[in-house]
Design a protein around this motif. Structure first.
Motif, PDB file in Angstrom:
ATOM      1  N   THR A 190      82.314  53.701  82.901  1.00  0.00           N
ATOM      2  CA  THR A 190      83.267  52.700  82.420  1.00  0.00           C
ATOM      3  C   THR A 190      82.848  52.167  81.057  1.00  0.00           C
ATOM      4  O   THR A 190      83.676  52.023  80.144  1.00  0.00           O
ATOM      5  N   SER A 191      81.560  51.877  80.902  1.00  0.00           N
ATOM      6  CA  SER A 191      81.049  51.344  79.638  1.00  0.00           C
ATOM      7  C   SER A 191      81.207  52.350  78.510  1.00  0.00           C
ATOM      8  O   SER A 191      81.506  51.974  77.372  1.00  0.00           O
ATOM      9  N   CYS A 192      81.024  53.624  78.810  1.00  0.00           N
ATOM     10  CA  CYS A 192      81.166  54.668  77.788  1.00  0.00           C
ATOM     11  C   CYS A 192      82.608  54.782  77.293  1.00  0.00           C
ATOM     12  O   CYS A 192      82.861  55.377  76.237  1.00  0.00           O
ATOM     13  N   GLY A 193      83.528  54.202  78.055  1.00  0.00           N
ATOM     14  CA  GLY A 193      84.925  54.239  77.652  1.00  0.00           C
ATOM     15  C   GLY A 193      85.224  53.497  76.361  1.00  0.00           C
ATOM     16  O   GLY A 193      86.255  53.745  75.724  1.00  0.00           O
ATOM     17  N   TYR A 217      82.993  58.598  71.593  1.00  0.00           N
ATOM     18  CA  TYR A 217      82.681  59.890  72.214  1.00  0.00           C
ATOM     19  C   TYR A 217      82.210  59.655  73.652  1.00  0.00           C
ATOM     20  O   TYR A 217      81.018  59.772  73.961  1.00  0.00           O
ATOM     21  N   PRO A 218      83.138  59.293  74.535  1.00  0.00           N
ATOM     22  CA  PRO A 218      82.769  58.922  75.907  1.00  0.00           C
ATOM     23  C   PRO A 218      82.128  60.037  76.723  1.00  0.00           C
ATOM     24  O   PRO A 218      81.274  59.775  77.569  1.00  0.00           O
ATOM     25  N   GLU A 219      82.523  61.274  76.480  1.00  0.00           N
ATOM     26  CA  GLU A 219      81.982  62.380  77.276  1.00  0.00           C
ATOM     27  C   GLU A 219      80.500  62.593  77.001  1.00  0.00           C
ATOM     28  O   GLU A 219      79.689  62.706  77.931  1.00  0.00           O
ATOM     29  N   ILE A 220      80.129  62.648  75.720  1.00  0.00           N
ATOM     30  CA  ILE A 220      78.723  62.834  75.376  1.00  0.00           C
ATOM     31  C   ILE A 220      77.923  61.583  75.730  1.00  0.00           C
ATOM     32  O   ILE A 220      76.731  61.645  76.037  1.00  0.00           O
ATOM     33  N   CYS A 221      78.598  60.449  75.726  1.00  0.00           N
ATOM     34  CA  CYS A 221      77.962  59.181  76.108  1.00  0.00           C
ATOM     35  C   CYS A 221      77.522  59.255  77.568  1.00  0.00           C
ATOM     36  O   CYS A 221      76.346  59.006  77.887  1.00  0.00           O
ATOM     37  N   TYR A 222      78.429  59.613  78.449  1.00  0.00           N
ATOM     38  CA  TYR A 222      78.097  59.683  79.874  1.00  0.00           C
ATOM     39  C   TYR A 222      77.122  60.822  80.148  1.00  0.00           C
ATOM     40  O   TYR A 222      76.199  60.685  80.961  1.00  0.00           O
ATOM     41  N   GLU A 223      77.313  61.924  79.460  1.00  0.00           N
ATOM     42  CA  GLU A 223      76.441  63.099  79.647  1.00  0.00           C
ATOM     43  C   GLU A 223      74.980  62.760  79.369  1.00  0.00           C
ATOM     44  O   GLU A 223      74.078  63.166  80.111  1.00  0.00           O
ATOM     45  N   THR A 224      74.729  62.003  78.303  1.00  0.00           N
ATOM     46  CA  THR A 224      73.350  61.718  77.894  1.00  0.00           C
ATOM     47  C   THR A 224      72.758  60.483  78.573  1.00  0.00           C
ATOM     48  O   THR A 224      71.528  60.345  78.625  1.00  0.00           O
ATOM     49  N   ALA A 241      70.405  56.307  84.893  1.00  0.00           N
ATOM     50  CA  ALA A 241      71.093  55.390  85.806  1.00  0.00           C
ATOM     51  C   ALA A 241      70.139  54.467  86.559  1.00  0.00           C
ATOM     52  O   ALA A 241      70.433  53.285  86.755  1.00  0.00           O
ATOM     53  N   THR A 242      68.995  54.988  86.979  1.00  0.00           N
ATOM     54  CA  THR A 242      68.036  54.172  87.730  1.00  0.00           C
ATOM     55  C   THR A 242      67.539  53.001  86.902  1.00  0.00           C
ATOM     56  O   THR A 242      67.363  51.885  87.414  1.00  0.00           O
ATOM     57  N   THR A 243      67.311  53.233  85.625  1.00  0.00           N
ATOM     58  CA  THR A 243      66.846  52.164  84.727  1.00  0.00           C
ATOM     59  C   THR A 243      67.985  51.242  84.325  1.00  0.00           C
ATOM     60  O   THR A 243      67.830  50.021  84.292  1.00  0.00           O
ATOM     61  N   ILE A 244      69.123  51.827  84.017  1.00  0.00           N
ATOM     62  CA  ILE A 244      70.269  51.042  83.532  1.00  0.00           C
ATOM     63  C   ILE A 244      70.855  50.166  84.625  1.00  0.00           C
ATOM     64  O   ILE A 244      71.155  48.993  84.397  1.00  0.00           O
ATOM     65  N   GLN A 245      71.037  50.747  85.824  1.00  0.00           N
ATOM     66  CA  GLN A 245      71.721  50.076  86.926  1.00  0.00           C
ATOM     67  C   GLN A 245      73.073  49.550  86.437  1.00  0.00           C
ATOM     68  O   GLN A 245      73.953  50.324  86.148  1.00  0.00           O
ATOM     69  N   THR A 246      73.227  48.225  86.311  1.00  0.00           N
ATOM     70  CA  THR A 246      74.491  47.696  85.772  1.00  0.00           C
ATOM     71  C   THR A 246      74.200  46.700  84.645  1.00  0.00           C
ATOM     72  O   THR A 246      74.921  45.722  84.472  1.00  0.00           O
ATOM     73  N   SER A 247      73.152  46.982  83.873  1.00  0.00           N
ATOM     74  CA  SER A 247      72.742  46.084  82.785  1.00  0.00           C
ATOM     75  C   SER A 247      73.252  46.596  81.439  1.00  0.00           C
ATOM     76  O   SER A 247      72.848  47.667  80.981  1.00  0.00           O
ATOM     77  N   PRO A 248      74.130  45.832  80.756  1.00  0.00           N
ATOM     78  CA  PRO A 248      74.614  46.241  79.436  1.00  0.00           C
ATOM     79  C   PRO A 248      73.484  46.393  78.418  1.00  0.00           C
ATOM     80  O   PRO A 248      73.524  47.287  77.569  1.00  0.00           O
ATOM     81  N   LYS A 249      72.471  45.545  78.518  1.00  0.00           N
ATOM     82  CA  LYS A 249      71.343  45.631  77.578  1.00  0.00           C
ATOM     83  C   LYS A 249      70.546  46.906  77.797  1.00  0.00           C
ATOM     84  O   LYS A 249      70.164  47.587  76.836  1.00  0.00           O
ATOM     85  N   GLU A 250      70.266  47.242  79.062  1.00  0.00           N
ATOM     86  CA  GLU A 250      69.524  48.471  79.356  1.00  0.00           C
ATOM     87  C   GLU A 250      70.345  49.692  78.950  1.00  0.00           C
ATOM     88  O   GLU A 250      69.796  50.713  78.527  1.00  0.00           O
TER      89      GLU A 250
END
Length: 211
Positions: free
Chosen positions: A56-59, A63-70, A75-84
């Motif tokens: 959702t954030s990559c939206g 370049y949302p596709e390469i955003c989600y791909e990379t 995910a484990t580190t990011i979880q649901t943190s915009p800063k991470e």
């Protein structure tokens, strides 16, 4: 009569014990079942929520596709943190910049390059060095973006990332024209285009922290 009473009492006692044991077994079984059932769900839902958050954030990026791909691997580190999420995007961009810089530097050492081509590669090497420095500065600054001067610190981060993106675009501009070796130009441009997309995405995700 006395014997009957004792027998009756013993029977009642046994019955009460059996009922108690059955209750405890039922409770333990139910609790265990619930725990076993809940634990996998919790483990599954957590990364699922993180993956959905990243997608959702990559939206908001160009370049949302390469955003989600990379970023999905973080995910484990990011979880649901915009800063991470923004930090991970910067790390990905920095790693790509270092990889691209190494490639361009390797090509710059070729002895059969034409003068114009050698000059373009040399300039690109400098651009990449500057881009790496700026991305490193932005990562350092991101560690302390809090407090009353939050907006000022975020402005500095965005300035560095924007400068890195400009250097990457400048590197690509150096290879415009027909006088350059097509293979060298295509190789470098392919790396630079990907790097620019990653840096652009990082800039967009950092900007979301200010909203």
């Amino acid at each position: 009569m006395e014997s009957f009473t004792c027998s009756k009492l013993v029977s009642c006692h046994c019955l009460a014990t059996i009922i108690t044991l059955l209750y405890l077994c039922s409770t333990i079984t139910t609790t265990t079942t619930l725990c076993l059932a809940a634990r996998p769900d919790h483990q599954i839902m957590k990364p699922k929520r993180s993956a959905e958050f990243i997608k959702t954030s990559c939206g908001v990026t160009r370049y949302p596709e390469i955003c989600y791909e990379t970023l999905s691997s973080y995910a484990t580190t990011i979880q649901t943190s915009p800063k991470e999420l923004a930090n991970a995007a910067l790390h990905v961009s920095l790693e790509e910049a270092e990889s691209t810089s190494a490639l361009v530097l390797k090509l710059s050492k070729g002895n059969d390059s034409k003068p114009r081509e050698a000059g373009a590669v040399k300039d690109c090497v400098e651009n990449m060095r500057d881009s790496i420095d700026e991305l490193q500065q932005s990562l350092i600054a991101m560690k302390d973006v809090r407090g009353p001067d939050f907006d000022l610190k975020m402005s500095d981060v965005m300035t560095w990332v924007s400068a890195a993106l400009t250097n990457e675009d400048t590197c690509m501009d150096n290879f415009e024209g027909n006088g350059l070796n097509g293979k060298v130009k295509d190789t470098i441009r392919g790396y630079i285009v990907r790097l620019s997309q990653l840096t652009s995405n990082a800039l967009a995700l950092i900007n979301q922290l200010r909203l």
